[in-house]
Scaffold this active site. Structure first.
Site, PDB file in Angstrom:
ATOM      1  N   ARG A 121       0.821  -1.235   0.000  1.00  0.00           N
ATOM      2  CA  ARG A 121       0.000   0.000   0.000  1.00  0.00           C
ATOM      3  C   ARG A 121       0.845   1.272   0.000  1.00  0.00           C
ATOM      4  NH1 ARG A 121      -3.401  -3.055   3.502  1.00  0.00           N
ATOM      5  NH2 ARG A 121      -5.098  -3.892   2.242  1.00  0.00           N
ATOM      6  N   LYS A 143       3.181  11.680 -11.008  1.00  0.00           N
ATOM      7  CA  LYS A 143       2.346  10.779 -11.820  1.00  0.00           C
ATOM      8  C   LYS A 143       3.150   9.529 -12.115  1.00  0.00           C
ATOM      9  CE  LYS A 143      -0.818  13.691 -14.398  1.00  0.00           C
ATOM     10  NZ  LYS A 143      -1.194  14.140 -15.751  1.00  0.00           N
ATOM     11  N   GLU A 185       9.752  18.012 -24.722  1.00  0.00           N
ATOM     12  CA  GLU A 185       9.066  18.459 -23.498  1.00  0.00           C
ATOM     13  C   GLU A 185       9.570  19.847 -23.086  1.00  0.00           C
ATOM     14  OE1 GLU A 185       6.511  16.911 -22.248  1.00  0.00           O
ATOM     15  OE2 GLU A 185       6.749  14.730 -22.351  1.00  0.00           O
ATOM     16  N   LYS A 227       7.164  23.221 -13.809  1.00  0.00           N
ATOM     17  CA  LYS A 227       6.330  22.072 -13.407  1.00  0.00           C
ATOM     18  C   LYS A 227       5.963  22.199 -11.929  1.00  0.00           C
ATOM     19  CE  LYS A 227       5.253  17.324 -14.118  1.00  0.00           C
ATOM     20  NZ  LYS A 227       5.462  16.085 -14.818  1.00  0.00           N
ATOM     21  N   GLU A 237      -4.673  17.329 -10.865  1.00  0.00           N
ATOM     22  CA  GLU A 237      -5.228  17.663 -12.183  1.00  0.00           C
ATOM     23  C   GLU A 237      -6.746  17.832 -12.142  1.00  0.00           C
ATOM     24  OE1 GLU A 237      -3.012  15.666 -15.278  1.00  0.00           O
ATOM     25  OE2 GLU A 237      -4.643  15.992 -16.696  1.00  0.00           O
ATOM     26  N   ARG A 242      -2.925  21.667 -14.421  1.00  0.00           N
ATOM     27  CA  ARG A 242      -1.938  20.625 -14.706  1.00  0.00           C
ATOM     28  C   ARG A 242      -2.147  20.051 -16.118  1.00  0.00           C
ATOM     29  NH1 ARG A 242       0.785  16.108 -10.763  1.00  0.00           N
ATOM     30  NH2 ARG A 242       2.128  15.303 -12.394  1.00  0.00           N
ATOM     31  N   ASN A 246      -0.218  18.712 -20.910  1.00  0.00           N
ATOM     32  CA  ASN A 246      -0.535  17.735 -21.955  1.00  0.00           C
ATOM     33  C   ASN A 246      -0.592  18.361 -23.345  1.00  0.00           C
ATOM     34  OD1 ASN A 246      -0.706  15.608 -20.147  1.00  0.00           O
ATOM     35  ND2 ASN A 246      -2.841  16.064 -19.654  1.00  0.00           N
ATOM     36  N   HIS A 249      -0.111  16.201 -26.341  1.00  0.00           N
ATOM     37  CA  HIS A 249      -0.168  14.802 -25.895  1.00  0.00           C
ATOM     38  C   HIS A 249      -1.423  14.070 -26.358  1.00  0.00           C
ATOM     39  CE1 HIS A 249       3.219  16.041 -23.529  1.00  0.00           C
ATOM     40  NE2 HIS A 249       3.284  14.919 -22.844  1.00  0.00           N
ATOM     41  N   HIS A 253      -0.107  10.776 -27.606  1.00  0.00           N
ATOM     42  CA  HIS A 253      -0.366   9.498 -26.932  1.00  0.00           C
ATOM     43  C   HIS A 253      -1.079   8.520 -27.864  1.00  0.00           C
ATOM     44  CE1 HIS A 253      -0.085  10.853 -22.418  1.00  0.00           C
ATOM     45  NE2 HIS A 253       1.090  10.639 -22.967  1.00  0.00           N
ATOM     46  N   HIS A 266       8.520   8.816 -26.950  1.00  0.00           N
ATOM     47  CA  HIS A 266       7.468   9.695 -26.412  1.00  0.00           C
ATOM     48  C   HIS A 266       7.640  11.139 -26.929  1.00  0.00           C
ATOM     49  CE1 HIS A 266       4.513  11.292 -23.656  1.00  0.00           C
ATOM     50  NE2 HIS A 266       5.406  12.147 -23.190  1.00  0.00           N
TER      51      HIS A 266
HETATM   52  P1  NAD Z   1      13.146   5.750 -21.289  1.00  0.00           P
HETATM   53  O1  NAD Z   1      13.032   5.680 -19.831  1.00  0.00           O
HETATM   54  O2  NAD Z   1      12.695   4.576 -22.092  1.00  0.00           O
HETATM   55  O3  NAD Z   1      14.667   6.059 -21.654  1.00  0.00           O
HETATM   56  C1  NAD Z   1      15.018   6.158 -22.999  1.00  0.00           C
HETATM   57  C2  NAD Z   1      16.116   5.156 -23.393  1.00  0.00           C
HETATM   58  O4  NAD Z   1      17.354   5.635 -22.943  1.00  0.00           O
HETATM   59  C3  NAD Z   1      15.955   3.762 -22.806  1.00  0.00           C
HETATM   60  O5  NAD Z   1      16.417   2.828 -23.771  1.00  0.00           O
HETATM   61  C4  NAD Z   1      16.891   3.785 -21.607  1.00  0.00           C
HETATM   62  O6  NAD Z   1      17.361   2.507 -21.290  1.00  0.00           O
HETATM   63  C5  NAD Z   1      17.999   4.668 -22.113  1.00  0.00           C
HETATM   64  N1  NAD Z   1      18.699   5.442 -21.114  1.00  0.00           N
HETATM   65  C6  NAD Z   1      18.149   6.143 -20.084  1.00  0.00           C
HETATM   66  N2  NAD Z   1      19.085   6.865 -19.470  1.00  0.00           N
HETATM   67  C7  NAD Z   1      20.251   6.608 -20.103  1.00  0.00           C
HETATM   68  C8  NAD Z   1      21.568   7.092 -19.936  1.00  0.00           C
HETATM   69  N3  NAD Z   1      21.851   8.026 -19.050  1.00  0.00           N
HETATM   70  N4  NAD Z   1      22.526   6.599 -20.746  1.00  0.00           N
HETATM   71  C9  NAD Z   1      22.229   5.680 -21.693  1.00  0.00           C
HETATM   72  N5  NAD Z   1      20.997   5.215 -21.930  1.00  0.00           N
HETATM   73  C10 NAD Z   1      20.018   5.691 -21.142  1.00  0.00           C
HETATM   74  O7  NAD Z   1      12.351   7.001 -21.904  1.00  0.00           O
HETATM   75  P2  NAD Z   1      12.155   8.514 -21.451  1.00  0.00           P
HETATM   76  O8  NAD Z   1      12.118   9.261 -22.711  1.00  0.00           O
HETATM   77  O9  NAD Z   1      13.079   8.923 -20.389  1.00  0.00           O
HETATM   78  O10 NAD Z   1      10.699   8.492 -20.798  1.00  0.00           O
HETATM   79  C11 NAD Z   1       9.574   8.217 -21.563  1.00  0.00           C
HETATM   80  C12 NAD Z   1       8.465   7.795 -20.650  1.00  0.00           C
HETATM   81  O11 NAD Z   1       8.175   8.848 -19.731  1.00  0.00           O
HETATM   82  C13 NAD Z   1       7.163   7.504 -21.376  1.00  0.00           C
HETATM   83  O12 NAD Z   1       6.642   6.290 -20.916  1.00  0.00           O
HETATM   84  C14 NAD Z   1       6.259   8.644 -20.976  1.00  0.00           C
HETATM   85  O13 NAD Z   1       4.906   8.282 -20.968  1.00  0.00           O
HETATM   86  C15 NAD Z   1       6.767   8.946 -19.604  1.00  0.00           C
HETATM   87  N6  NAD Z   1       6.439  10.293 -19.117  1.00  0.00           N
HETATM   88  C16 NAD Z   1       5.920  10.390 -17.873  1.00  0.00           C
HETATM   89  C17 NAD Z   1       5.634  11.633 -17.347  1.00  0.00           C
HETATM   90  C18 NAD Z   1       5.116  11.734 -15.935  1.00  0.00           C
HETATM   91  O14 NAD Z   1       4.753  12.835 -15.522  1.00  0.00           O
HETATM   92  N7  NAD Z   1       5.102  10.672 -15.179  1.00  0.00           N
HETATM   93  C19 NAD Z   1       5.884  12.789 -18.104  1.00  0.00           C
HETATM   94  C20 NAD Z   1       6.426  12.657 -19.381  1.00  0.00           C
HETATM   95  C21 NAD Z   1       6.712  11.396 -19.876  1.00  0.00           C
HETATM   96  N1  GLY Z   2       3.444  14.986 -17.757  1.00  0.00           N
HETATM   97  C1  GLY Z   2       2.148  15.428 -17.360  1.00  0.00           C
HETATM   98  C2  GLY Z   2       2.006  15.653 -15.883  1.00  0.00           C
HETATM   99  O1  GLY Z   2       2.899  15.397 -15.116  1.00  0.00           O
HETATM  100  O2  GLY Z   2       0.961  16.065 -15.479  1.00  0.00           O
END
Ligand code: NAD
Ligand code: GLY
Length: 368
Positions: A121, A143, A185, A227, A237, A242, A246, A249, A253, A266
Site C-alpha cells: 500500500r 504521476k 518536453e 512544473k 489535475e 496541470r 498535456n 499529448h 499518446h 514519447h
Molecule cells: P526511457 O526511460 O525509455 O529512456 C530512454 C532510453 O534511454 C531507454 O532505452 C533507456 O534505457 C535509455 N537510457 C536512459 N538513461 C540513459 C543514460 N543516461 N545513458 C544511456 N541510456 C540511457 O524514456 P524517457 O524518454 O526517459 O521516458 C519516456 C516515458 O516517460 C514515457 O513512458 C512517458 O509516458 C513517460 N512520461 C511520464 C511523465 C510523468 O509525468 N510521469 C511525463 C512525461 C513522460
Molecule cells: N506529464 C504530465 C504531468 O505530469 O501532469
C-alpha cells in the site's frame, strides 16, 4: 548545483540539478530518514552505467540496497513487468519502511514509482533521472503508471517521490535520439508557460545539443520550476492547470498507442502532436500563424519529427485511439490549445473533422 523546491505540504520535496549527484545519493537518502533496506529499479541500458555507483553511495551511508533490472523501453511499463517487480520485492523482503530508487528515464520512473505506490500500500521512492525527458518532466510531479494495450498510462497513481536527483553527468551516455526526445518536453514548457524559455531554446539550441552543462542546468531547472508551479497549484489535475502539461499529448499518446509503443519515442510523438495542436490553435484559438510556424521550426531544428504520413485507415484509427485516452471527459476528447506563445488553455473541445483536417496537413505538404 541548483535546487528546485516542489511545495506540496507534507509531500513537499526538492529537485536537485547538477553534476556528481549519484555519488551523493546515499547522503540525500540519509537526510530523508528512510528505512535501511532499499531496492534500485533500473533498466538493462542504465544499470551497467550507473547502478554500481548508486549502490556504493547507498552502502557508504549505511543502507542495504539490492537491484532489480527490467528490460529497457516502453514495453516495460506493463502489468507483466510490474508483476515481476512485485515478486522481486517480496523475495527481497521489502518492508513498509523500505524504499525504492528509480534509476533511469521516464519508463523506469513511471514503472518503479507505480510499483512503489502499490506494494504494501505504498513505499517511499526516490527518482534518479537519467534522461533529459525524465529530468525536465517525468520525474517531477508524482504521476506514475503503466500502459495497457488500449492506451498509455491507463493504470496509475499519484505518488510523489521523496526527492529527485537530476545528475547531468548521466546525460553523457544518453543516445542522441533520446536526448532530442527530451527537448520536445522542454519546448512544450516554453509554449504553455514561458516565452523567454522558448526564445532561449531558439537561441541556444546549438549549445543544448552539445550538452553544455551551464545551459542545461538553466534549462532543466527552469522546466522543473515551471512544473513545480503547476503541480503545486493543481497536484491532482482537477483545476485544469496541470492539464496544460498535456499540450501535444492528445494526438501524441494516440500515435504511440496505434504504433504499438515502439515506432515513436514519447518526445517524437508529442513533437508531431504539438505541431498539430499549434495548427489547431491557429484555427480555433488566437495563436498566430507566425508563432505556429516558430513552434514547428524549433521542433524540426531540434531534430524531432514534425510530419506524419498516414493512410486514411490509420488516420481514422488514430482519431479512435484518442477516445481511449485519459483526457476524454463526458465522452469528448479534450485538447490543450495555445492562445499565444507562453499561454495555453486546457479542456478545449475539438471535433473529429477538425482533427482529421489537421492530420491531413501533417503529411509534409504544408509549411508551418
Ligand atoms: P526511457 O526511460 O525509455 O529512456 C530512454 C532510453 O534511454 C531507454 O532505452 C533507456 O534505457 C535509455 N537510457 C536512459 N538513461 C540513459 C543514460 N543516461 N545513458 C544511456 N541510456 C540511457 O524514456 P524517457 O524518454 O526517459 O521516458 C519516456 C516515458 O516517460 C514515457 O513512458 C512517458 O509516458 C513517460 N512520461 C511520464 C511523465 C510523468 O509525468 N510521469 C511525463 C512525461 C513522460
Ligand atoms: N506529464 C504530465 C504531468 O505530469 O501532469
Amino acid at each position: 548545483m541548483r535546487s528546485v523546491p516542489i511545495s506540496l505540504g507534507e509531500r513537499s520535496y526538492v529537485v536537485q540539478v547538477g553534476s556528481g549527484l549519484i555519488a551523493k545519493l546515499g547522503d540525500h537518502c540519509r537526510r530523508l530518514k528512510l528505512g535501511e533496506r532499499c531496492v534500485i529499479v533500473t533498466d538493462a541500458n542504465v544499470g551497467p552505467h550507473f547502478a554500481d555507483a548508486a549502490a556504493r553511495s547507498l552502502k557508504m551511508s549505511g543502507f542495504v540496497p539490492s537491484l532489480v533490472t527490467v528490460p529497457a523501453g516502453e514495453s516495460s511499463k506493463s502489468l507483466k513487468i510490474a508483476g515481476e517487480c512485485y515478486d522481486q520485492f517480496a523475495m527481497k523482503r521489502l518492508e513498509r519502511k523500505s524504499f525504492v530508487i528509480a534509476l533511469g528515464g521516464g519508463v523506469v520512473g513511471d514503472l518503479a514509482g507505480f510499483v512503489a505506490a502499490t506494494y504494501l500500500r505504498g513505499l517511499p521512492f526516490v527518482q534518479v533521472a537519467t534522461t533529459l525527458l525524465a529530468q525536465v518532466d517525468s520525474s517531477v510531479g508524482g504521476k506514475v503508471g503503466i500502459n495497457l494495450k488500449a492506451g498509455k498510462n491507463l493504470v496509475g497513481a499519484f505518488h510523489q517521490p521523496k526527492t529527485v536527483l537530476c545528475d547531468l553527468d548521466t546525460l553523457g551516455t544518453l543516445p542522441d535520439r533520446e536526448f532530442r526526445s527530451g527537448l520536445a518536453e522542454v519546448i512544450k514548457y516554453g509554449v504553455i508557460r514561458d516565452p523567454e524559455l522558448f526564445k532561449r531554446v531558439e537561441k541556444d539550441l546549438g549549445k543544448i545539443l552539445e550538452r553544455d552543462p551551464n545551459v542545461l542546468t538553466h534549462i532543466i531547472s527552469r522546466c522543473c520550476a515551471i512544473k513545480a508551479e503547476i503541480v503545486s497549484e493543481d497536484e491532482f489535475e482537477t483545476k485544469g492547470l496541470r492539464a496544460l502539461l498535456n499540450f501535444g499529448h492528445t494526438i501524441g499518446h494516440a500515435l504511440e498507442a496505434i504504433s504499438g509503443y515502439d515506432e515513436y519515442l514519447h518526445g517524437e510523438a508529442i513533437s508531431i502532436g504539438q505541431v498539430a495542436a499549434a495548427r489547431l490553435s491557429v484555427k480555433l484559438s488566437t495563436l498566430t500563424e507566425k508563432d505556429s510556424i516558430r513552434i514547428h521550426d524549433l521542433l524540426a531544428r531540434a531534430g524531432l519529427p514534425v510530419e506524419l504520413k498516414l493512410t486514411p485507415k490509420k488516420r481514422d484509427h488514430l482519431v479512435e485511439a484518442m477516445k481511449t485516452d485519459k483526457k476524454v471527459s463526458g465522452g469528448e476528447v479534450k485538447f490543450v490549445l495555445a492562445e499565444s506563445l507562453g499561454k495555453a488553455i486546457a479542456g478545449q473541445r475539438v471535433s473529429d473533422s477538425e482533427v482529421t483536417g489537421i492530420l491531413n496537413t501533417l503529411a509534409g505538404t504544408e509549411a508551418g
